[in-house]
Enzyme design. Structure first.
Site, PDB file in Angstrom:
ATOM      1  N   HIS A   1       0.844  -1.201   0.000  1.00 59.50           N
ATOM      2  CA  HIS A   1       0.000   0.000   0.000  1.00 59.50           C
ATOM      3  C   HIS A   1       0.879   1.250   0.000  1.00 59.50           C
ATOM      4  CE1 HIS A   1      -3.697  -2.416   1.563  1.00 59.50           C
ATOM      5  NE2 HIS A   1      -3.303  -2.738   0.345  1.00 59.50           N
TER       6      HIS A   1
ATOM      7  N   GLN B   1      -5.444  -6.449  -1.582  1.00 58.90           N
ATOM      8  CA  GLN B   1      -5.780  -7.041  -2.897  1.00 58.90           C
ATOM      9  C   GLN B   1      -7.134  -6.503  -3.382  1.00 58.90           C
ATOM     10  OE1 GLN B   1      -4.659  -9.655  -0.338  1.00 58.90           O
ATOM     11  NE2 GLN B   1      -2.729  -8.743  -0.956  1.00 58.90           N
TER      12      GLN B   1
END
Ligand code: IMP
Length: 423
Positions: free
Chosen positions: A42, A223
């Site tokens: 991230h 995801q």
């Protein structure tokens, strides 16, 4: 202001969840990662510096917010320790801010080795080789190790001994597997455990009590929906549940507590790894999006496959997640196009449908039916208000909202924290 929000990816991951969690965090008290592990990457730009978080929730840059790594995750202790060190080095105060569930499962060196061996085969899935699948296999085979097991060294030793025996029989030709030594594994494991032991708590109890005290909780998916083990393009998926339903399983917070579900998607589509991708552009346009969007995996550095926005898939993702509003990211990447395609139907052997299919064999032969929209041909990276946006972009947004039946509440127009526009 709702109390519990789930933020989930609506495509194949990499939708820009990191930036949005970082942005939304100030409105919350706690951010929770509920599935996956260090396969996630991230990306957050903070004080003009780029950070890639793999395990620690992306709210960590917001002062005083608590970050929980939930029971649904699989944790590589070394990766966690590295991440903690990097953040500390940058002056981020982590004291009493990061908590790890006693029920999360531990990724061991052999999980990563198995992942790499499987990925060296012809029928590979294109995983991140972080040991995610093999660790979840152990979890469900009931041969895994939970964080709380580490307070029982003898039990852990027995489990690992048995697992190594099975592995050495299954991977007879692997030198790497055969050179694994239980003493080395245990030594590393318990050395690492000593370093993170103070973070371990009963996160279900903590989250439940926090909720009851009126704390606001943001659930951070990793995801994306199309990589969900049940609802994605199996077998080309990850081994957990990125969908909003996974947030309850992966944190222990009950579904009745969840107020809203924010779905996040890119203005186009990308995918890393193998597997069908109906709107993939294997041409100059795909290459252009790759370069302009800097579409390289945050965890593995692999170039991402790029294509047009797939509304059939997006509508499906909205339905599975019960999305109440959406965020569209990387809109600026499409600034220069004259015409932009969006996929509105699938053509499977001449039969048209607007229903997404998860059958990978059928998806492979599915052709996209496109609607062509006019591009906005305008640099939106400096726009900060909806009224500044070009007409054709507003039309693009309306088209997506009408197709999916869900409102877009923010669009992001560049990588930094400030570059987003409220719709
Ligand atoms: P695994 O999660 O490493 O087992 O990989 C399974 C599939 O999920 C592969 O196609 C990966 O490329 C994909 N994947 C895993 N994590 C991410 C992510 O954070 N972003 C995008 N794709 C991912």
């Amino acid at each position: 202001m709702s109390k519990i929000t789930v933020l989930t990816g609506l495509q194949w991951g990499d939708e820009g969840k990191g930036k949005m969690i970082d942005l939304l965090s100030p409105k919350y008290d706690i951010v929770v990662r509920y599935q996956g592990g260090a396969n996630a990457g991230h990306t957050i730009v903070f004080n003009n510096k780029k950070y890639i978080l793999h395990l620690i929730p992306s709210g960590i840059f917001t002062k005083n917010i608590k970050c929980v790594i939930g029971n649904g995750t699989v944790v590589d202790l070394e990766a966690l320790i590295d991440e903690i060190e990097i953040l500390k080095h940058e002056g981020i105060n982590l004291n009493n801010r990061v908590f790890l569930s006693k029920d999360a499962h531990i990724i061991l060196s052999y999980h990563k080795i198995i992942d790499s061996i499987n990925e060296s085969k012809e029928d590979k899935l294109g995983t991140t080789k972080r040991g995610i699948g093999p660790c979840y296999i152990d979890k469900y085979a009931r041969t895994g190790i939970k964080v709380q097991d580490l307070s029982h060294p003898e039990k852990v030793s027995k489990i690992i001994e048995k697992n190594l025996e099975v592995l050495k029989n299954s991977f007879r030709n692997s030198e790497e597997i055969h050179s694994l030594k239980i003493e080395v594994i245990l030594d590393k494991l318990f050395t690492n455990y000593e370093l993170i032991k103070h973070l371990v708590i009963d996160t279900q109890d903590y989250l439940y009590k926090s909720y009851k005290k009126g704390k606001r909780i943001l659930m951070e998916g990793a995801q994306g929906t199309l990589l969900d083990i049940d609802f994605g393009t199996y077998p080309f998926v990850t081994s957990s549940h990125p969908i909003s339903g996974g947030a309850c399983i992966g944190s222990g917070l009950p579904p009745t507590f969840v107020d809203d579900v924010v779905g996040i998607f890119k203005a186009y589509t990308t995918r890393v790894g193998e597997g069908p991708f109906v709107t993939e552009l294997i041409d100059e346009t795909g290459q252009y999006i790759l370069k302009k969007g800097n579409e390289y995996g945050a965890t593995t550095g692999r170039p991402r496959r790029c294509g047009w926005l797939d509304l059939v898939a997006l509508k499906y993702s909205c339905s599975i997640n019960g999305v109440t509003s959406m965020i569209m990211t990387k809109t600026d990447v499409l600034n220069d196009f004259d015409k932009i395609n969006v996929c509105i139907k699938y053509d499977i052997n001449g039969k048209k449908t607007d229903r997404f299919i998860t059958d990978s064999e059928l998806l492979k032969i599915t052709k996209p039916v496109y609607k062509q929209l006019n591009g906005w041909k305008y640099d939106i990276s400096k726009c900060s208000k909806k009224k500044d946006l070009p007409k054709n972009l507003i039309k693009y947004i309306s088209f997506i909202e009408n197709y999916t039946g869900v409102k877009i509440k923010f669009i992001s127009s560049g990588p930094s924290r400030e570059q987003f526009i409220k719709m």
